[in-house]
Design a protein around this motif. Sequence first.
Motif, PDB file in Angstrom:
ATOM      1  N   GLU A  46       0.823  -1.288   0.062  1.00 51.78           N
ATOM      2  CA  GLU A  46       0.121  -0.168  -0.147  1.00 51.78           C
ATOM      3  C   GLU A  46       0.697   1.190   0.033  1.00 51.78           C
ATOM      4  N   MET A  47       1.849   1.143   0.790  1.00 49.19           N
ATOM      5  CA  MET A  47       2.803   2.207   0.927  1.00 49.19           C
ATOM      6  C   MET A  47       3.254   2.873  -0.581  1.00 49.19           C
ATOM      7  N   VAL A  48       3.927   1.500  -1.098  1.00 52.24           N
ATOM      8  CA  VAL A  48       4.842   1.537  -2.227  1.00 52.24           C
ATOM      9  C   VAL A  48       3.959   2.187  -3.527  1.00 52.24           C
ATOM     10  N   ALA A  49       2.535   1.797  -3.371  1.00 51.44           N
ATOM     11  CA  ALA A  49       1.653   1.955  -4.465  1.00 51.44           C
ATOM     12  C   ALA A  49       1.419   3.649  -4.183  1.00 51.44           C
ATOM     13  N   ASN A  50       1.059   4.026  -3.068  1.00 52.62           N
ATOM     14  CA  ASN A  50       0.978   5.564  -2.672  1.00 52.62           C
ATOM     15  C   ASN A  50       2.098   6.450  -3.000  1.00 52.62           C
ATOM     16  N   GLU A  51       3.124   5.747  -2.895  1.00 55.05           N
ATOM     17  CA  GLU A  51       4.506   6.527  -2.951  1.00 55.05           C
ATOM     18  C   GLU A  51       4.692   6.770  -4.456  1.00 55.05           C
ATOM     19  N   ALA A  52       4.932   5.689  -5.109  1.00 56.90           N
ATOM     20  CA  ALA A  52       5.141   5.697  -6.539  1.00 56.90           C
ATOM     21  C   ALA A  52       3.823   6.683  -7.260  1.00 56.90           C
ATOM     22  N   VAL A  53       2.557   6.646  -6.852  1.00 56.03           N
ATOM     23  CA  VAL A  53       1.590   7.585  -7.393  1.00 56.03           C
ATOM     24  C   VAL A  53       1.856   9.014  -6.947  1.00 56.03           C
ATOM     25  N   GLN A  54       2.074   9.247  -6.132  1.00 49.37           N
ATOM     26  CA  GLN A  54       2.755  10.735  -5.397  1.00 49.37           C
ATOM     27  C   GLN A  54       3.672  11.031  -6.180  1.00 49.37           C
ATOM     28  N   ARG A  55       4.830  10.322  -6.388  1.00 53.13           N
ATOM     29  CA  ARG A  55       6.075  10.745  -7.174  1.00 53.13           C
ATOM     30  C   ARG A  55       5.587  10.805  -8.853  1.00 53.13           C
ATOM     31  N   GLU A  56       4.288  10.448  -9.079  1.00 54.91           N
ATOM     32  CA  GLU A  56       4.087  10.376 -10.385  1.00 54.91           C
ATOM     33  C   GLU A  56       5.000   9.556 -11.212  1.00 54.91           C
ATOM     34  N   LEU A  57       5.635   8.535 -10.703  1.00 56.00           N
ATOM     35  CA  LEU A  57       6.339   7.623 -11.358  1.00 56.00           C
ATOM     36  C   LEU A  57       7.831   8.180 -11.791  1.00 56.00           C
ATOM     37  N   ARG A  58       8.117   9.295 -11.215  1.00 53.24           N
ATOM     38  CA  ARG A  58       9.441  10.025 -11.369  1.00 53.24           C
ATOM     39  C   ARG A  58      10.617   9.133 -10.970  1.00 53.24           C
ATOM     40  N   GLY A  59      11.439   8.767 -12.140  1.00 58.50           N
ATOM     41  CA  GLY A  59      12.681   8.113 -11.488  1.00 58.50           C
ATOM     42  C   GLY A  59      12.551   6.693 -11.965  1.00 58.50           C
ATOM     43  N   TYR A  60      11.281   6.181 -12.276  1.00 60.64           N
ATOM     44  CA  TYR A  60      11.155   4.747 -12.448  1.00 60.64           C
ATOM     45  C   TYR A  60      11.514   4.521 -13.908  1.00 60.64           C
ATOM     46  N   ASN A  61      12.230   3.484 -14.117  1.00 60.08           N
ATOM     47  CA  ASN A  61      12.755   3.057 -15.507  1.00 60.08           C
ATOM     48  C   ASN A  61      11.742   1.984 -15.953  1.00 60.08           C
ATOM     49  N   PRO A  62      11.683   1.733 -17.296  1.00 57.20           N
ATOM     50  CA  PRO A  62      11.078   0.844 -18.075  1.00 57.20           C
ATOM     51  C   PRO A  62      10.830  -0.694 -17.171  1.00 57.20           C
ATOM     52  N   GLN A  63      11.880  -1.073 -16.811  1.00 59.44           N
ATOM     53  CA  GLN A  63      12.120  -2.246 -15.985  1.00 59.44           C
ATOM     54  C   GLN A  63      11.443  -2.298 -14.745  1.00 59.44           C
ATOM     55  N   GLY A  64      11.684  -1.090 -14.020  1.00 58.09           N
ATOM     56  CA  GLY A  64      11.232  -0.838 -12.746  1.00 58.09           C
ATOM     57  C   GLY A  64       9.681  -0.886 -12.560  1.00 58.09           C
ATOM     58  N   LEU A  65       9.036  -0.098 -13.660  1.00 52.49           N
ATOM     59  CA  LEU A  65       7.745   0.003 -13.850  1.00 52.49           C
ATOM     60  C   LEU A  65       6.936  -1.307 -14.026  1.00 52.49           C
ATOM     61  N   SER A  66       7.716  -2.266 -15.112  1.00 55.34           N
ATOM     62  CA  SER A  66       6.947  -3.626 -15.299  1.00 55.34           C
ATOM     63  C   SER A  66       7.313  -4.598 -14.134  1.00 55.34           C
ATOM     64  N   ASN A  67       8.271  -4.490 -13.402  1.00 54.65           N
ATOM     65  CA  ASN A  67       8.606  -5.427 -12.166  1.00 54.65           C
ATOM     66  C   ASN A  67       7.721  -5.286 -11.142  1.00 54.65           C
ATOM     67  N   MET A  68       7.290  -3.847 -11.074  1.00 55.92           N
ATOM     68  CA  MET A  68       6.523  -3.317  -9.909  1.00 55.92           C
ATOM     69  C   MET A  68       5.195  -3.793 -10.296  1.00 55.92           C
TER      70      MET A  68
END
Length: 116
Positions: free
Chosen positions: A52-74
């Motif tokens: 829950e915290m990871v989802a909220n944090e990623a959305v709050q960051r607007e996925l900034r800093g996530y590369n394609p592999q990180g997005l697909s892995n998440m």
Amino acid sequence: AFATAGVPADTLYERVAEEAVQRQLRGFNPQNISNMVWAFATAGVPAEELYEMVANEAVQRELRGYNPQGLSNMVWAFATAGVPADNLYEMVAKEAVQRHLREFNPQGLSNMVWAF
């Protein structure tokens, strides 16, 4: 390493989840975050509060800093763990389309589509 090796370490995972949540993910970069949820999902260790915290944090960051592999892995990790995160999925889908999918390798595309 434990998830990849298939070595059970539930107590370690529980403590890592507790520590990450207690820190509110401070100090964790996007790669750390996506690797962590991937490991939890691969090991089959539940950690609802962490997810829950990871989802909220990623959305709050607007996925900034996530590369394609990180997005697909998440999103693969969330789907594998059976954790609903509609806002995260919606944002990842939009981000993938905005990147025109060309930045994603075939494995990343496969993982992402499977997760949806």
